[in-house]
Scaffold this motif. Structure first.
Motif: not given
Length: 370
Positions: A58-72
């Protein structure tokens, strides 16, 4: 040199490195001993359902850079992890919150009452610092909750009594005095629509990929072909276990296709009593709000690890950490091989931590070139 970069292991860590390297115009070779990419977050479609072959991810993060990256590379759904604990047929909400407290203690109504009950049960600890997981758990949630919902599950998971496990394992256990069943408090959370394998495929696009290739069988042939290697296999095996083998915990999975729409009503149910041999049952369709006529479930069994088994969890006790330091010293002397990922660094990573660590490694590789 035929390749700029050899990536040993096609899991999430090296998928990030591959994507960054290809984007930078590098020639990249990715190898994996398995017959698929994606590492332990590999998913495969069965009965129209994305099944996580190596346990729930289950993917979860508070890191906006990481979140924006995987959403690519994937669109994520709105799945919220709200597991259930099954203790001898009684069901409790996880993480520990007011729903849990009021069920275990029917006379508890308010957060202050719950805090007082936990403090009362933890009083046997006095003011001393917890020296093991059992003491740490009782100090966090009291003896009633610890005995029902932590002790049996944890001892199955690690194959050791809680009194023999270090306290740090449980320090991050979520405990909330609100009626909130969301296990993670990270801002971003979800499951990639279409599964993790599709996401990894997009990340490594442009790299050459060889599957069913064990690095240790072909290292003498592969290393002369590359300038730099990122190795995400077990660090002790790279050095032929010359100081001795590091310890791991493994897992065994039993997966079934059931001719029913809904088996358990939740994606994850933990079995917390010692008598149940498995630690949890996963029903995958609930990760993606599936409406398929059949369902797929997996029972997950912790297992002792031995050479040849898949290593899932590093056993980070004092003895193993001391041994890892010896291998890390050898690793730091390698000029053309860098060690990454949970096996190469002998530590547990959440997926977002894996990506962030890969970002750091890529920055180091870029810096070394200039």
């Amino acid at each position: 040199m035929k390749y700029d970069l050899l990536l040993v292991g096609a899991g999430l860590f090296n998928a990030v490195i591959a994507q960054k390297a290809v984007e930078a115009g590098k020639k990249v070779l990715v190898i994996d001993k398995r017959n698929h990419v994606g590492g332990n977050c590999y998913t495969e479609k069965i009965e129209g359902i994305q099944v996580h072959r190596y346990g729930a991810h289950i993917f979860h993060t508070d890191n906006r850079q990481v979140w924006d990256y995987v959403n690519r590379f994937a669109e994520f759904n709105r799945y919220t992890n709200s597991p259930i604990a099954n203790y001898k047929g009684m069901l409790y909400n996880l993480p520990f919150n007011m729903n849990t407290f009021t069920k275990i203690w029917p006379d508890i109504i308010t957060p202050e009452q719950a805090k007082a009950r936990i403090a009362e049960q933890a009083a046997s600890m006095g003011n001393r610092v917890p020296e093991n997981l059992e003491e740490q758990g009782i100090s966090l949630v009291g003896k009633d909750l610890f005995d029902r919902l932590v002790k049996g599950y944890t001892e199955k998971q690690w194959g050791r009594p809680c009194s023999k496990l270090p306290p740090h394992i449980i320090k991050r256990l979520p405990v909330r005095f609100t009626f909130d069943n969301n296990y993670f408090d990270d801002r971003y959370q979800g499951i990639p629509i279409g599964g993790y394998t599709d996401m990894i495929d997009k990340m490594i696009k442009g790299a050459e990929v060889l599957l069913n290739v064990d690095f240790h069988d072909y290292s003498d042939e592969l290393l002369p072909l590359v300038k730099q290697t990122v190795y995400t296999g077990p660090i002790d095996r790279f050095f032929n276990c010359q100081f001795g083998a590091l310890e791991y915990r493994s897992l065994r999975f039993e997966t079934e296709i059931l001719d029913m729409e809904n088996y358990q009503g939740n994606a994850v149910i933990n079995y917390t009593d010692a008598e149940a041999p498995h630690t949890r049952i996963i029903q995958y369709k609930h990760f993606e709000y599936g409406t398929q006529p059949k369902t797929v479930i997996t029972r997950e069994y912790p297992a002792d690890w031995k050479p040849g088994d898949e290593p899932y969890y590093a056993v980070n006790n004092e003895q193993n950490n001391s041994l890892y330091k010896k291998y890390k010293m050898l690793a730091e002397r390698q000029n053309s091989v860098i060690f990454g990922g949970r096996l190469g660094m002998y530590r547990y990573f959440n997926m977002d931590d894996t990506i962030a660590a890969a970002f750091d490694l890529w920055k180091m590789l870029e810096k070394a070139e200039h």
